[in-house]
Enzyme design. Structure first.
Site, PDB file in Angstrom:
ATOM      1  N   ASP A   1       0.857  -1.191   0.000  1.00  0.00           N
ATOM      2  CA  ASP A   1       0.000   0.000   0.000  1.00  0.00           C
ATOM      3  C   ASP A   1       0.891   1.239   0.000  1.00  0.00           C
ATOM      4  OD1 ASP A   1      -2.457   1.302  -0.021  1.00  0.00           O
ATOM      5  OD2 ASP A   1      -2.596   1.395   2.156  1.00  0.00           O
TER       6      ASP A   1
ATOM      7  N   ASN B   1       1.371   6.878   3.322  1.00  0.00           N
ATOM      8  CA  ASN B   1       2.144   5.949   4.145  1.00  0.00           C
ATOM      9  C   ASN B   1       3.634   6.260   4.112  1.00  0.00           C
ATOM     10  OD1 ASN B   1       0.058   4.416   5.210  1.00  0.00           O
ATOM     11  ND2 ASN B   1      -0.018   3.055   3.433  1.00  0.00           N
TER      12      ASN B   1
ATOM     13  N   ASP C   1       3.411   1.517   8.075  1.00  0.00           N
ATOM     14  CA  ASP C   1       2.202   0.745   7.798  1.00  0.00           C
ATOM     15  C   ASP C   1       2.387  -0.350   6.745  1.00  0.00           C
ATOM     16  OD1 ASP C   1      -0.324  -0.211   7.850  1.00  0.00           O
ATOM     17  OD2 ASP C   1      -1.279   1.552   7.002  1.00  0.00           O
TER      18      ASP C   1
END
Length: 328
Positions: free
Chosen positions: A201, A206, A217
């Site tokens: 992701d 992030n 994360d």
């Protein structure tokens, strides 16, 4: 494991009791950080250090899958990749308290990542290359791979069963979703590509910038093709994306080789993220936090806009994939 995926029983007292069960004693209030899937709070301890505690959403990951995420983060940190890794307390990174799983992290500050800054993107390319250098060293055993079943077929089922789907546009919406899913399933073929452990992701939200990128994360970390951690850095018109891509791959190849055939996966992966995102909100709609934060999901205008967005993405799947100017 708690059966309540909405966190309604995760009270401030329970959070504090969980933290203090590790002999860590907050001296400040709990500041809620931006997270929808989990519950994340920052606090100052009695040693004047800042920490972050993360409570995992029940029923999403198994303990083994969470521990694999932690091991990957620790391997990256040991390889001097700027990754925020969980703290090891009492020889464990994953802890349990009254049905909840939680983890503590050091609190890391930084400013927002500028994804239109070519210098920043070159740094990002190098560090993603370093993440993948570590990611290649072993495979996940318990965490899943990016698949059309999870990101398209399962998500499609959840979306089409969602009570928020307006009856007046049900037929055109179902039709375009079906067309997009079928075309994307055809386009996303990963058998010939190397699968490795990914951030999963890797977008601007992030990444923290402190004299360089700092990654946070790994909650969506899984196996998949390398391009998954690259394409979300691209923005703007096609010519801008080509320049951004060229800049990132130049830095990436200092540490990992890149298979240019993966460029044809960018638009399928984008389509998969679009469908999966809608399915994610629909699946979590019973959580009051989602109804508060994504109230527009219940409006007909949103669903009408998604018909247009899916049509545009279906057209993008038919376009020529991005190609590197260097001819890689």
């Amino acid at each position: 494991m708690s059966d309540d995926f909405s966190f309604s029983s995760l009270t401030p007292d329970l959070i504090l009791d969980a933290i203090e069960s590790l002999s860590i004693y907050p001296q400040s209030g709990l500041i809620a950080l931006n997270s929808y899937e989990n519950r994340v709070y920052q606090f100052v301890c009695d040693d004047n250090k800042r920490y972050v505690v993360k409570f995992y959403r029940p029923q999403r990951w198994t303990d083994q899958q969470i521990v694999e995420e932690h091991i990957f983060a620790q391997q990256l940190a040991e390889a001097e990749v700027p990754m925020v890794a969980p703290l090891i307390i009492n020889q464990q990174s994953l802890h349990h308290h009254q049905g909840y799983r939680f983890t503590l992290y050091p609190s890391v500050g930084g400013r927002a990542f500028e994804n239109d800054n070519l210098d920043h993107l070159e740094w990002m390319g190098r560090f993603i290359g370093r993440i993948h250098q570590v990611g290649h060293q072993q495979a996940f055993t318990h965490r899943p791979s990016i698949s059309t079943k999870e990101y398209l077929l399962d998500a499609q089922k959840v979306i089409l069963e969602c009570p928020m789907l307006p009856s007046g546009i049900e037929l055109p919406f179902k039709t375009i979703v079906q067309q997009l899913v079928e075309r994307c399933c055809q386009a996303y073929q990963v058998a010939d590509y190397t699968q490795l452990r990914l951030h999963g992701d890797c977008h601007a939200g992030n990444i923290l910038w402190r004299d360089g990128p700092f990654f946070v994360d790994l909650d969506d970390s899984r196996m998949g093709p390398a391009i998954q951690d690259i394409w979300m850095m691209l923005s703007g018109e096609r010519n801008q994306q080509l320049l951004q891509l060229e800049t990132m791959i130049e830095g990436y190849e200092e540490f990992s080789s890149f298979d240019p055939r993966e460029l044809k996966l960018i638009e399928p992966l984008r389509a998969m993220r679009m469908v999966h995102y809608m399915g994610w909100i629909a699946k979590r709609w019973a959580d009051p936090a989602f109804q508060h934060s994504f109230s527009w999901f219940a409006e007909q205008r949103y669903w009408e806009q998604q018909i247009l967005a899916f049509k545009e993405q279906l057209a993008a799947l038919e376009e020529e994939p991005l190609r590197l100017m260097s001819g890689l």
